[in-house]
Every structure is written in structure tokens, then in C-alpha cells.
Design an enzyme around this catalytic site. Structure first.
Site, PDB file in Angstrom:
ATOM      1  N   VAL A 136      69.225  16.632 -36.385  1.00 59.10           N
ATOM      2  CA  VAL A 136      69.637  15.940 -35.963  1.00 59.10           C
ATOM      3  C   VAL A 136      71.030  16.655 -35.186  1.00 59.10           C
ATOM      4  O   VAL A 136      71.013  17.937 -34.597  1.00 59.10           O
ATOM      5  CB  VAL A 136      71.273  16.273 -37.696  1.00 59.10           C
ATOM      6  CG1 VAL A 136      72.676  16.100 -36.708  1.00 59.10           C
ATOM      7  CG2 VAL A 136      70.158  15.988 -38.404  1.00 59.10           C
ATOM      8  N   PHE A 137      71.620  16.071 -34.066  1.00 56.02           N
ATOM      9  CA  PHE A 137      72.662  17.174 -33.513  1.00 56.02           C
ATOM     10  C   PHE A 137      73.966  17.060 -33.639  1.00 56.02           C
ATOM     11  O   PHE A 137      74.942  15.722 -33.635  1.00 56.02           O
ATOM     12  CB  PHE A 137      72.341  16.345 -31.352  1.00 56.02           C
ATOM     13  CG  PHE A 137      73.142  16.961 -30.672  1.00 56.02           C
ATOM     14  CD1 PHE A 137      72.697  18.332 -29.960  1.00 56.02           C
ATOM     15  CD2 PHE A 137      74.277  16.583 -29.765  1.00 56.02           C
ATOM     16  CE1 PHE A 137      72.950  19.016 -28.436  1.00 56.02           C
ATOM     17  CE2 PHE A 137      74.955  17.038 -28.476  1.00 56.02           C
ATOM     18  CZ  PHE A 137      74.510  18.174 -28.825  1.00 56.02           C
ATOM     19  N   GLY A 138      74.535  18.615 -33.595  1.00 59.69           N
ATOM     20  CA  GLY A 138      75.536  18.284 -34.137  1.00 59.69           C
ATOM     21  C   GLY A 138      77.115  18.774 -32.863  1.00 59.69           C
ATOM     22  O   GLY A 138      76.558  19.803 -32.005  1.00 59.69           O
ATOM     23  N   TYR A 139      78.018  18.154 -31.822  1.00 51.63           N
ATOM     24  CA  TYR A 139      78.592  18.320 -31.227  1.00 51.63           C
ATOM     25  C   TYR A 139      79.981  19.007 -31.701  1.00 51.63           C
ATOM     26  O   TYR A 139      80.722  19.134 -30.498  1.00 51.63           O
ATOM     27  CB  TYR A 139      78.413  17.299 -29.837  1.00 51.63           C
ATOM     28  CG  TYR A 139      79.444  16.044 -30.435  1.00 51.63           C
ATOM     29  CD1 TYR A 139      80.654  15.741 -30.805  1.00 51.63           C
ATOM     30  CD2 TYR A 139      77.818  15.165 -31.220  1.00 51.63           C
ATOM     31  CE1 TYR A 139      80.510  14.094 -31.027  1.00 51.63           C
ATOM     32  CE2 TYR A 139      78.143  13.975 -31.367  1.00 51.63           C
ATOM     33  CZ  TYR A 139      80.322  13.735 -31.656  1.00 51.63           C
ATOM     34  OH  TYR A 139      80.382  12.110 -32.016  1.00 51.63           O
ATOM     35  N   GLY A 140      80.708  18.724 -32.709  1.00 52.45           N
ATOM     36  CA  GLY A 140      81.115  18.807 -33.344  1.00 52.45           C
ATOM     37  C   GLY A 140      81.619  19.576 -34.252  1.00 52.45           C
ATOM     38  O   GLY A 140      81.120  20.824 -34.500  1.00 52.45           O
ATOM     39  N   SER A 141      81.867  19.545 -35.432  1.00 53.50           N
ATOM     40  CA  SER A 141      82.111  20.457 -36.788  1.00 53.50           C
ATOM     41  C   SER A 141      81.090  20.706 -37.467  1.00 53.50           C
ATOM     42  O   SER A 141      81.123  22.505 -38.159  1.00 53.50           O
ATOM     43  CB  SER A 141      82.427  20.475 -37.566  1.00 53.50           C
ATOM     44  OG  SER A 141      82.134  18.999 -38.239  1.00 53.50           O
TER      45      SER A 141
ATOM     46  N   GLU B  91      80.359  11.320 -42.247  1.00 51.86           N
ATOM     47  CA  GLU B  91      80.670  10.390 -40.556  1.00 51.86           C
ATOM     48  C   GLU B  91      80.787   8.968 -41.116  1.00 51.86           C
ATOM     49  O   GLU B  91      80.537   7.989 -39.678  1.00 51.86           O
ATOM     50  CB  GLU B  91      79.170  11.164 -39.593  1.00 51.86           C
ATOM     51  CG  GLU B  91      78.793  12.626 -39.705  1.00 51.86           C
ATOM     52  CD  GLU B  91      80.000  12.915 -38.948  1.00 51.86           C
ATOM     53  OE1 GLU B  91      80.689  12.453 -38.725  1.00 51.86           O
ATOM     54  OE2 GLU B  91      79.809  14.245 -39.272  1.00 51.86           O
TER      55      GLU B  91
END
Length: 262
Positions: free
Chosen positions: A68-73, A161
Site C-alpha cells: 500500500v502506498f501512503g501519500y497523506g495521513s 478511505e
């Protein structure tokens, strides 16, 4: 390919393994939370929740490794068990606070703003006077979900999400490698035709919303400030000019409001 990636990154990921152990223990004890809910509670709530739509031709199937790619919280609040983590970047996407938040950092009557990823071509159509740098990248954290927990974590993330986000898949790069270190990584994006998309907004308009909005997960400005701090911590160039300017504007408005109340 995942075995090669793990072997290449193993020395750098011991810290991530420690983190996953800690989180897994919390999940086992029923203590880890996501939007005030545990993973198990989230899964049981799926029957009454509107989950993120499933992508067409998804490259991930139950029983397979899930990244999983996280770019926010998700960069600073990992509420699911992991085995490995890689701080890297993706190409041709711009991170922007153009997604409304009705359930986390805002309310239905006063929504906040959170991150989404905008393809460079689409950004250039929305903001022709401020085109995206074609060489710019978006930094974030890729997490390998704990083996055996993929389906449970996937359901949990679908719930987390759910406010307008859909699934996409990206390749993640690091500076040491020419090619991607992890491929087909799940990422949640708010595409421009989703009902919670804010549409083209000036940076000043966005900053004013973030400075004043608050929801069940906390203030909107906390989301922005923690994201910026986390990016600075992980890499000296991870904080892009858009985020840096937005952070400055929000801090200015927050300080002005405090001064007006004194």
C-alpha cells in the site's frame, strides 16, 4: 520480485519491522484505531458502510502479498500491521489538497480538505497558469501488509478511505535504483469526477479551509502539519513547493485567528 525487493531493502527496514510488531500487538489486543475504530470493528461495519469501489482489473488478489502506498495521513498514522516499509516516490502525479473530507478532518456541513493525487496532464488542464513540473515526483511510504492479514487490512482501508476514494496501482521508486523497487502498489485516490472532489481551488482558498476545518479525527491543519513534518523527516527533498507554500499560508491564518481572539 517481492523477495528481491525485500533482500535489497532488508538492512533499511528493521525499523519498519519493529513498527509492524508493535502495531500487530495493538491489533491483537484490540487497541489500534482508525478513525476511532479497530480493524476488527471496521470489518464488521462493512455491511453498513460504503466502501471504496474496487478497481477494474485489480492486480491484487486475496492471498497474494499486498503493498500500500501512503501519500497523506498513512505516512504518519499507520493503523494496520506491516512487515516492511519503503520511503520512495511515484511519477507523473501531483499531491494536492483538492479532496473534501466530510468524515475525518471536517463535517458534512463544513468539509475539510485532504490529499489526492492528480495526474500531471489533468493538473495542467485545471491550472494552466501553474503547470506541473514534468520531472517532479510525489514522495510517500510503501508498506507491505503483514502476511495473512491482507484481506482484513484491505477491508479496513476501504472503510478508512470511503469518502470519494477509489483504488489505483502505482510503481514505487527509490533514488538508488533506476527501476521500481515495488510494482503494482495499491493507492487510494480521489479522482476528479468523484462527488467529494473540491475542483480547481487557489492555494489561498485551500489554506483558509484547512485553517478552520475540524472533524472526528481532529483539526484539518493538524493533518497538513503532520504530513509536512513527516516528509521532512524522511527525505530533504520530499516536501514539494506546493505543500511548503500551503503550510506557510495555513500557519499565517491560524496565527491571525489566535491574535484576533486575544
Amino acid at each position: 520480485r517481492f523477495e528481491k525487493t525485500a533482500e535489497f531493502l532488508r538492512p533499511k527496514l528493521e525499523q519498519g519491522k519493529d513498527l509492524s510488531t508493535m502495531i500487530l500487538k495493538k491489533l491483537t489486543n484490540g487497541e489500534a484505531q482508525a478513525s476511532r475504530m479497530t480493524v476488527s470493528e471496521t470489518v464488521s461495519a462493512q455491511s453498513s458502510a460504503v466502501a471504496a469501489p474496487t478497481a477494474v482489473n485489480t492486480p491484487w488478489e486475496d492471498g497474494q502479498p499486498l503493498w500500500v502506498f501512503g501519500y497523506g495521513s498513512i505516512i504518519y498514522r499507520v493503523d494496520f500491521p506491516i512487515e516492511e516499509q519503503v520511503f520512495g516516490y511515484i511519477h507523473s502525479r501531483k499531491r494536492a489538497f483538492l479532496q473534501k473530507s466530510h468524515d475525518h478532518r471536517g463535517t458534512p456541513t463544513r468539509p475539510g480538505r485532504v490529499c489526492t493525487l492528480i495526474p500531471h496532464t489533468e493538473w495542467n488542464s485545471m491550472f494552466p497558469r501553474d503547470p506541473a513540473d514534468p520531472d517532479a515526483v510525489c514522495w510517500g511510504m510503501a508498506y507491505k501488509v503483514q502476511s495473512g492479514m491482507e484481506q482484513q487490512v484491505k477491508q479496513h482501508l476501504d472503510f478508512r478511505e470511503k469518502d470519494g476514494y477509489t483504488e489505483d496501482f502505482v510503481d514505487v521508486f527509490v533514488e538508488q535504483n533506476e527501476g521500481p523497487v515495488v510494482q503494482k502498489v495499491l493507492v487510494y485516490v480521489g479522482v476528479s469526477d468523484n462527488p467529494s472532489f473540491a475542483g480547481p481551488s487557489t492555494l489561498d482558498e485551500t489554506a483558509r479551509v484547512i485553517a478552520g476545518a475540524e472533524g472526528p479525527s481532529g483539526t484539518n491543519r493538524e493533518y497538513l502539519f503532520k504530513l509536512c513534518d513527516s516528509l521532512r523527516l524522511h527525505h530533504p527533498r520530499a516536501l514539494d513547493p506546493y505543500l511548503a507554500e500551503l503550510e506557510t499560508l495555513v500557519r499565517t491564518y491560524v496565527a491571525s485567528d489566535k491574535h484576533a481572539l486575544q
